[in-house]
Design a protein around this motif. Structure first.
Motif, mmCIF file in Angstrom:
data_model
loop_
_atom_site.group_PDB
_atom_site.id
_atom_site.type_symbol
_atom_site.label_atom_id
_atom_site.label_comp_id
_atom_site.label_asym_id
_atom_site.label_seq_id
_atom_site.Cartn_x
_atom_site.Cartn_y
_atom_site.Cartn_z
ATOM 1 N N ALA A 25 94.608 48.575 57.448
ATOM 2 C CA ALA A 25 93.288 48.649 58.085
ATOM 3 C C ALA A 25 92.290 49.353 57.177
ATOM 4 C CB ALA A 25 93.395 49.371 59.425
ATOM 5 N N ALA A 26 92.703 50.469 56.599
ATOM 6 C CA ALA A 26 91.802 51.216 55.706
ATOM 7 C C ALA A 26 91.390 50.355 54.516
ATOM 8 C CB ALA A 26 92.479 52.500 55.235
ATOM 9 N N LYS A 27 92.351 49.666 53.913
ATOM 10 C CA LYS A 27 92.041 48.825 52.759
ATOM 11 C C LYS A 27 91.089 47.698 53.133
ATOM 12 C CE LYS A 27 96.506 49.477 50.403
ATOM 13 N NZ LYS A 27 97.767 48.792 50.027
ATOM 14 N N ALA A 28 91.390 47.005 54.225
ATOM 15 C CA ALA A 28 90.575 45.862 54.619
ATOM 16 C C ALA A 28 89.143 46.277 54.912
ATOM 17 C CB ALA A 28 91.190 45.176 55.843
ATOM 18 N N LEU A 29 88.978 47.398 55.609
ATOM 19 C CA LEU A 29 87.628 47.824 55.978
ATOM 20 C C LEU A 29 86.872 48.398 54.784
ATOM 21 C CD1 LEU A 29 88.433 49.356 59.469
ATOM 22 C CD2 LEU A 29 87.280 47.195 58.977
ATOM 23 N N ARG A 30 87.557 49.079 53.894
ATOM 24 C CA ARG A 30 86.885 49.602 52.697
ATOM 25 C C ARG A 30 86.417 48.473 51.781
ATOM 26 N NH1 ARG A 30 90.469 54.873 50.753
ATOM 27 N NH2 ARG A 30 90.210 56.087 52.670
ATOM 28 N N HIS A 31 87.179 47.391 51.741
ATOM 29 C CA HIS A 31 86.859 46.289 50.841
ATOM 30 C C HIS A 31 85.898 45.285 51.463
ATOM 31 C CE1 HIS A 31 90.958 47.075 48.692
ATOM 32 N NE2 HIS A 31 90.009 47.892 48.287
ATOM 33 N N ALA A 32 85.627 45.419 52.756
ATOM 34 C CA ALA A 32 84.763 44.456 53.438
ATOM 35 C C ALA A 32 83.354 44.495 52.851
ATOM 36 C CB ALA A 32 84.714 44.769 54.928
ATOM 37 N N GLU A 83 89.034 40.730 62.116
ATOM 38 C CA GLU A 83 90.402 40.520 61.657
ATOM 39 C C GLU A 83 91.249 41.762 61.883
ATOM 40 O OE1 GLU A 83 92.870 39.398 57.564
ATOM 41 O OE2 GLU A 83 90.688 39.530 57.543
ATOM 42 N N VAL A 84 90.732 42.921 61.482
ATOM 43 C CA VAL A 84 91.485 44.163 61.675
ATOM 44 C C VAL A 84 91.733 44.409 63.160
ATOM 45 C CG1 VAL A 84 91.377 46.679 61.468
ATOM 46 C CG2 VAL A 84 90.759 45.229 59.521
ATOM 47 N N TRP A 142 89.935 55.867 63.610
ATOM 48 C CA TRP A 142 90.539 55.669 62.297
ATOM 49 C C TRP A 142 89.724 54.684 61.467
ATOM 50 C CZ3 TRP A 142 93.651 57.926 59.062
ATOM 51 C CH2 TRP A 142 94.238 57.202 58.015
ATOM 52 N N TRP A 143 89.289 53.596 62.080
ATOM 53 C CA TRP A 143 88.493 52.610 61.350
ATOM 54 C C TRP A 143 87.213 53.248 60.798
ATOM 55 C CZ3 TRP A 143 88.731 48.722 66.014
ATOM 56 C CH2 TRP A 143 90.051 48.259 66.163
ATOM 57 N N ALA A 144 86.557 54.051 61.640
ATOM 58 C CA ALA A 144 85.291 54.661 61.216
ATOM 59 C C ALA A 144 85.486 55.675 60.097
ATOM 60 C CB ALA A 144 84.611 55.322 62.416
ATOM 61 N N LEU A 145 86.590 56.396 60.127
ATOM 62 C CA LEU A 145 86.829 57.449 59.142
ATOM 63 C C LEU A 145 87.505 56.907 57.883
ATOM 64 C CD1 LEU A 145 88.058 60.033 61.739
ATOM 65 C CD2 LEU A 145 86.040 60.355 60.311
ATOM 66 N N ALA A 162 87.723 41.656 69.815
ATOM 67 C CA ALA A 162 87.384 41.777 68.397
ATOM 68 C C ALA A 162 85.925 41.400 68.158
ATOM 69 C CB ALA A 162 88.306 40.887 67.559
ATOM 70 N N ASP A 163 85.462 40.333 68.802
ATOM 71 C CA ASP A 163 84.068 39.913 68.668
ATOM 72 C C ASP A 163 83.135 40.962 69.257
ATOM 73 O OD1 ASP A 163 85.048 37.578 67.582
ATOM 74 O OD2 ASP A 163 84.793 36.401 69.414
#
Length: 250
Positions: free
Chosen positions: A127-134, A144-145, A162-165, A206-207
């Motif tokens: 999750a951290a990787k996907a959101l940082r790279h978005a 997706e996450v 967690w997603w926000a941080l 998710a949407d």
């Protein structure tokens, strides 16, 4: 529906203009007890007593510590997303910050999440990787996450912290935001936006999460154009702080 900032949001921002997010108090010993089933070798409570990210509470006989959002953000920025220990330790710190001393439920749910360390690491790290790279908010990363996220005890309210941080990327025009029960309460009971379903035009969670993040960032831009010094993170804080209370009088 219109996505312009509701007038009552401006009133809330004015009401809390001088209110700043404060560090929360945590008790490392209660977290250590709650996480007793997690393999000791992972040392998942290490950051709760870290002088780098937390501070001592003067005079505390129970050795309480204080941690602010900034401390958790620094820990997330310093975290090696490919290291199991670092990811799990940072997640525990994030959950401790989110709960403070009223963290019984958070402690129990965090324990459920990390007792299967390999699984927890994969979900948290991915999750951290996907959101940082978005890139763009519209590239589908948030949805997706949200869709594949699966950790026992850690639903959207906890996960979005967690997603926000951990998903924060410095300098990006947007960031993931917290969407928990307190934020929902203000959106629905105070701003009366008709729910995130209406924002998204979809019932898929998710949407709806992506629509919330996009809407709050849009509100921030529009409010900045009127001369208000506000960003999406500040709006998120005010929504959470108000916790669905009555709109400001007048």
């Amino acid at each position: 529906m219109s996505t312009s900032p509701p007038p009552v949001l401006r009133d809330l921002l004015d009401r809390y203009a001088d209110v700043r997010e404060q560090p929360v108090r945590l008790r490392p010993s209660t977290w250590q007890n709650a996480l007793i089933r997690v393999p000791e070798s992972l040392e998942v409570t290490t950051l709760l007593t870290s002088r780098r990210f937390t501070s001592a509470v003067p005079g505390s006989k129970t050795h309480d510590r204080a941690v602010g959002r900034e401390g958790v953000e620094r820990a997330c920025a310093a975290m090696n997303v490919d290291d199991t220990k670092e990811v799990l330790r940072t997640f525990v710190l994030a959950m401790a910050w989110a709960s403070g001393l009223t963290g019984g439920r958070y402690q129990a749910n965090t324990a459920r999440a990390v007792v299967d360390a390999p699984r927890a690491f994969r979900v948290l790290s991915d999750a951290a990787k996907a959101l940082r790279h978005a890139g763009s908010l519209r590239d589908g990363a948030l949805e997706e996450v949200h869709r594949w996220w699966s950790l026992p005890g850690v639903g959207q309210s906890y996960a979005s912290k967690w997603w926000a941080l951990a998903g924060h990327r410095r300098g990006r025009e947007w960031q993931p935001l917290v969407l928990d029960d307190r934020v929902y309460a203000t959106l629905n009971d105070t701003l009366r936006i008709g729910g995130t379903t209406r924002l998204a035009g979809s019932r898929r969670r998710a949407d709806r999460y992506r629509a919330y993040v996009e809407t709050v960032h849009r509100w921030a831009v529009e409010l900045q154009l009127t001369g208000l010094d506000v960003d999406a993170r500040r709006i998120e804080f005010v929504l959470s702080h108000h916790n669905g209370g009555a709109p400001p009088a007048g």
